[in-house]
Design a protein around this motif. Structure first.
Motif, short mmCIF file in Angstrom:
data_model
loop_
_atom_site.label_atom_id
_atom_site.label_comp_id
_atom_site.label_asym_id
_atom_site.label_seq_id
_atom_site.Cartn_x
_atom_site.Cartn_y
_atom_site.Cartn_z
N ALA A 176 7.93 -54.17 36.89
CA ALA A 176 7.54 -53.89 38.28
C ALA A 176 7.08 -55.18 38.96
CB ALA A 176 6.44 -52.84 38.31
N LYS A 177 6.37 -56.03 38.20
CA LYS A 177 5.80 -57.23 38.78
C LYS A 177 6.86 -58.27 39.15
CE LYS A 177 1.70 -57.87 36.96
NZ LYS A 177 0.93 -58.32 35.78
N VAL A 178 7.91 -58.39 38.33
CA VAL A 178 8.92 -59.41 38.67
C VAL A 178 9.81 -58.95 39.84
CG1 VAL A 178 9.06 -60.38 36.35
CG2 VAL A 178 10.64 -58.56 36.99
N ALA A 179 9.71 -57.67 40.19
CA ALA A 179 10.58 -57.13 41.24
C ALA A 179 10.04 -57.46 42.63
CB ALA A 179 10.67 -55.62 41.09
N ASP A 180 10.95 -57.70 43.58
CA ASP A 180 10.54 -57.72 44.99
C ASP A 180 10.37 -56.29 45.46
OD1 ASP A 180 10.67 -60.61 45.67
OD2 ASP A 180 12.72 -60.35 44.94
N ASP A 183 16.76 -50.91 53.37
CA ASP A 183 16.60 -51.93 54.42
C ASP A 183 17.24 -53.24 54.00
OD1 ASP A 183 15.28 -50.95 56.54
OD2 ASP A 183 13.64 -52.44 56.38
N LEU A 184 16.91 -53.66 52.79
CA LEU A 184 17.41 -54.93 52.28
C LEU A 184 18.94 -54.90 52.12
CD1 LEU A 184 16.61 -57.72 51.17
CD2 LEU A 184 16.30 -56.68 48.92
N GLY A 223 17.85 -64.88 49.62
CA GLY A 223 17.84 -63.54 50.21
C GLY A 223 18.92 -62.60 49.71
N THR A 224 19.83 -63.06 48.82
CA THR A 224 20.88 -62.16 48.32
C THR A 224 20.25 -60.97 47.60
OG1 THR A 224 22.28 -64.09 47.91
CG2 THR A 224 22.96 -62.02 46.86
N GLN A 251 14.88 -63.50 36.20
CA GLN A 251 14.24 -64.79 36.51
C GLN A 251 15.28 -65.80 37.00
OE1 GLN A 251 11.27 -64.92 36.89
NE2 GLN A 251 10.33 -63.36 35.57
N GLU A 252 16.45 -65.77 36.36
CA GLU A 252 17.48 -66.75 36.75
C GLU A 252 17.95 -66.53 38.18
OE1 GLU A 252 19.06 -66.82 32.14
OE2 GLU A 252 20.43 -66.12 33.71
N VAL A 253 18.13 -65.27 38.57
CA VAL A 253 18.62 -65.05 39.96
C VAL A 253 17.49 -65.27 40.97
CG1 VAL A 253 20.58 -63.58 39.35
CG2 VAL A 253 18.39 -62.50 39.88
N LYS A 254 16.26 -64.93 40.56
CA LYS A 254 15.12 -65.16 41.47
C LYS A 254 14.94 -66.65 41.74
CE LYS A 254 11.25 -63.00 41.68
NZ LYS A 254 10.11 -62.10 41.72
N ALA A 255 15.13 -67.44 40.68
CA ALA A 255 14.97 -68.89 40.82
C ALA A 255 15.96 -69.46 41.85
CB ALA A 255 15.18 -69.56 39.47
N ARG A 256 17.01 -68.71 42.12
CA ARG A 256 18.02 -69.19 43.09
C ARG A 256 17.92 -68.47 44.43
NH1 ARG A 256 18.98 -70.00 38.05
NH2 ARG A 256 19.96 -72.00 37.50
N GLY A 257 16.81 -67.77 44.60
CA GLY A 257 16.53 -67.21 45.94
C GLY A 257 16.83 -65.73 46.10
N ALA A 258 17.35 -65.07 45.05
CA ALA A 258 17.70 -63.64 45.19
C ALA A 258 16.47 -62.80 45.48
CB ALA A 258 18.37 -63.15 43.91
N ARG A 259 16.70 -61.71 46.21
CA ARG A 259 15.65 -60.69 46.39
C ARG A 259 16.00 -59.56 45.43
NH1 ARG A 259 11.50 -59.80 49.35
NH2 ARG A 259 12.30 -58.43 50.97
N VAL A 260 15.10 -59.25 44.53
CA VAL A 260 15.47 -58.39 43.41
C VAL A 260 14.85 -57.00 43.51
CG1 VAL A 260 15.53 -58.20 40.90
CG2 VAL A 260 15.70 -60.43 41.96
#
Ligand code: AGP
Length: 608
Positions: free
Chosen positions: A555-559, A459-460, A513-514, A534-543
């Motif tokens: 598992a926890k740090v993942a979207d 979906d993403l 949302g990237t 963490q670095e990409v999440k801090a900039r808005g990425a959906r991981v």
């Protein structure tokens, strides 16, 4: 890419040709045609698009029992009916189909035009049929031989002559051809797969062979004179006729075949009693293995990605300096090759022109090169002479899946066998071998219970403008492979990077949302890769994180979290690639793509 089929016998030839062309569709093509001998002339039917369009256009009264057919992947000249093969001479009494490229076609065409020959297409091929006509004085084989004497380039050709019913003349130079032995009938194809409904007994032609094919047999001679006999080989069971079964696409079927294809690849090769492995095809003594100085693994596309894992295993496990290179680059960089260097050429089809070119370059420089090939009897397998068959069985979908995992498995087995000589004790060797042997079952279990989160990732990713794939070490190879799959099947723009490279530039692309897919097995690089997350999440990425089952922190740090079974680092690609194959398949489906035959692509890339 292009495909050739020929038939001589007592049956109506057109249905045999059409069936063969349908079996070659997987190679990728944009038009198709056939030519049938009918009394004193040749009838041709050609169509742009799928073989189904050709089938619909072939009239039932096309009765001849000698015919040739072709699927064309355009190189010289657009995708038009006029450019489709077979091509006819001016009298419509000679028809010719060609795979390959005639490099000096411009000069030949100009000369023929001066002599009054009229051209009806923009192809490089058409010069051949006019040359055959020009030199034809009653002996079809002699005419083909003389014509081919003037051309530079690669060819696999099939020619029929109205004056010679029941005869096909074929010749090969750099583009494969096989003759199939039937009962009172003989077949010709560029790929034995086209013949699977009729025979498993085949004769592979060699470069510069020319063959006269008749219903009751064939005679092979060399372009420079003299007859030659070639052995009839029997194709293995796994190459027998097969369809899609209950699966909606070949790609999905092939993904699900991986437990079997991996088991076939490993069977009899990993030897637990020795704590090592045995690969008959390599023919290297322990002394030879001990003296290897460097290993280079060559390949293109998916096979290159498998080669990256192979090279990592050669270095990490066997402690032999190793690297992987894209074959098309390697072949032209005038590489330095030492007497103790060893090369592997990885290829599913065994026909990839760039990889074959690299193999020949290694050989010209006196190097030793082994094939890691799927298709038995293919050009790379034959040119290398020695190597490892990966035994995936036929891979029909353009996107390579089961061949990738078998290539990786075969390279891991080779690395284990070298490692026992160079680095590992019997216990460590046995542990690695046991883990490898358990892989088919673990792959089967994971596929049977595919996590629902794969659909969330679909979906993403299918909605994203582009997708990043990140990993380190062998997981970078998996990231490259995942990105290639998503590009070719879903046409979603993707980039794959070693995770730590993000901060050197690509991270500028990350926005809210990237989608970023990160492959994080629980190994020595895990914590560092988690920092990149963490670095990409801090900039808005959906991981989306592909991680070891039970790694709750990952598992926890993942979207979106996609667990795969635990495996040691070098073996982990065999598991972590599975969700990425399914992601590409399901995203392609969601976006309405032509899964098994994606646009612009060919299964077997036989031109440079
Ligand atoms: C794989 O999905 C691709 N279609 C392609 O990259 C392929 O792996 C490449 O063309 C090499 O082919 P080969 O393995 O037959 O040599």
């Amino acid at each position: 890419m292009c495909g050739i089929v020929g038939y001589v016998g007592e049956r109506r030839a057109a249905p045999v040709i059409l069936d063969g062309l349908r079996r070659l569709e997987y190679r990728g093509y944009d038009s198709a045609g056939l030519a049938v001998l009918a009394g004193d002339h040749v009838d041709t039917v050609r169509r742009v698009g799928h073989v189904a369009a050709l089938l619909a256009a072939v009239p039932p009264e096309l009765e001849g029992t000698t015919a040739i057919g072709h699927t064309r992947w355009a190189t010289h000249g657009g995708v038009t009916e006029a450019n489709a093969h077979p091509h006819l001479d001016a009298t419509n009494r000679i028809a010719l189909a060609h795979n390959g490229i005639i490099e000096n076609h411009t000069t030949l065409r100009a000369r023929l035009e001066e002599e009054g020959f009229k051209f009806r297409s923009e192809t490089d091929t058409e010069v051949l049929v006019h040359l055959v006509h020009k030199f034809y004085t009653g002996d079809p084989e002699a005419a083909v031989k003389t014509a081919l004497g003037l051309v530079q380039g690669t060819y696999g050709i099939a020619v029929i002559f109205a004056e010679h019913p029941g005869v096909i003349i074929a010749a090969r130079n750099g583009s494969p051809l096989v003759v199939g032995k039937g009962n009172g009938e003989t077949f010709l194809a560029s790929d034995p797969h086209a013949l699977s409904a009729h025979t498993r007994e085949v004769v592979y032609l060699e470069d510069r062979d020319i063959v006269r094919i008749e219903a009751n047999g064939w005679t092979i001679s060399r372009m420079d004179g003299g007859g030659v006999s070639r052995n009839v080989e029997v194709l293995g069971e796994e190459w027998a006729e097969e369809g899609r079964g209950d699966f909606s696409h070949h790609m999905l079927k092939e993904i699900h075949e991986q437990p079997e294809s991996l088991a076939r690849c490993l069977r009899g090769r990993v030897v637990p009693e020795l704590g090592g492995a045995r690969l008959g095809g390599l023919e290297l003594s322990p002394r030879d293995i001990a003296s290897i100085r460097h290993i280079t693994v060559l390949g293109c596309g998916t096979s290159f990605h498998a080669g990256l894992v192979g090279a990592a295993a050669m270095e990490g496990l066997a402690r032999i300096p190793a690297s992987a290179e894209i074959a098309s680059e390697f072949r032209y960089r005038n590489p330095v090759i030492g007497p103790d260097d060893l090369f592997f050429a990885v290829s599913q089809s065994g026909e990839t022109a760039d990889t074959l070119g690299a193999v020949k370059e290694v050989q010209v420089k006196g190097g030793r090169v082994f094939g890691v090939v799927n298709v038995v009897g293919s050009s790379i397998a034959r040119t290398c002479g020695h190597g490892v068959y990966v035994h995936s069985g036929p891979e029909i979908a353009v996107a390579s899946t089961k061949a990738f995992t078998s290539q990786v498995a075969a390279m891991l087995v080779a690395a284990l066998s070298f490692a026992r000589t160079r680095a590992l004790g019997p216990h460590e060797g046995k542990a690695f071998g046991d883990e490898l042997l358990a892989i088919p079952e673990r792959v089967g279990e994971w596929l049977a219970s595919e996590p629902r989160s794969v659909m969330d990732a679909v979906d993403l990713c299918s909605k994203g403008r582009f997708v990043f794939f990140l990993g380190r070490g062998v997981s970078h190879a998996v990231a490259l492979e995942g990105a290639l799959k998503l590009k070719e099947i879903a046409y979603v723009p993707c980039m794959a990077y070693p995770a730590a490279e993000m901060k050197h530039g690509p991270i500028a692309l990350i926005d809210k949302g990237t989608p970023v897919i990160v492959i994080v097995p629980d190994d020595v690089m895990r914590d560092k890769t988690l920092s990149t997350i963490q670095e990409v999440k801090a900039r808005g990425a959906r991981v989306i994180v592909v991680h070891t089952a039970g790694d709750t922190h990952a598992a926890k740090v993942a979207d979106i979290s996609i667990p795969v079974p635990r495996a040691s680092t070098l073996i982990s690609p065999l598991l972590s690639v599975l969700p990425l194959q399914l992601l590409a398949y399901r995203a392609g489906l969601a976006l309405g793509r032509d899964i098994d035959r994606p646009r612009n692509l060919a299964k077997s890339v036989t031109v440079e």
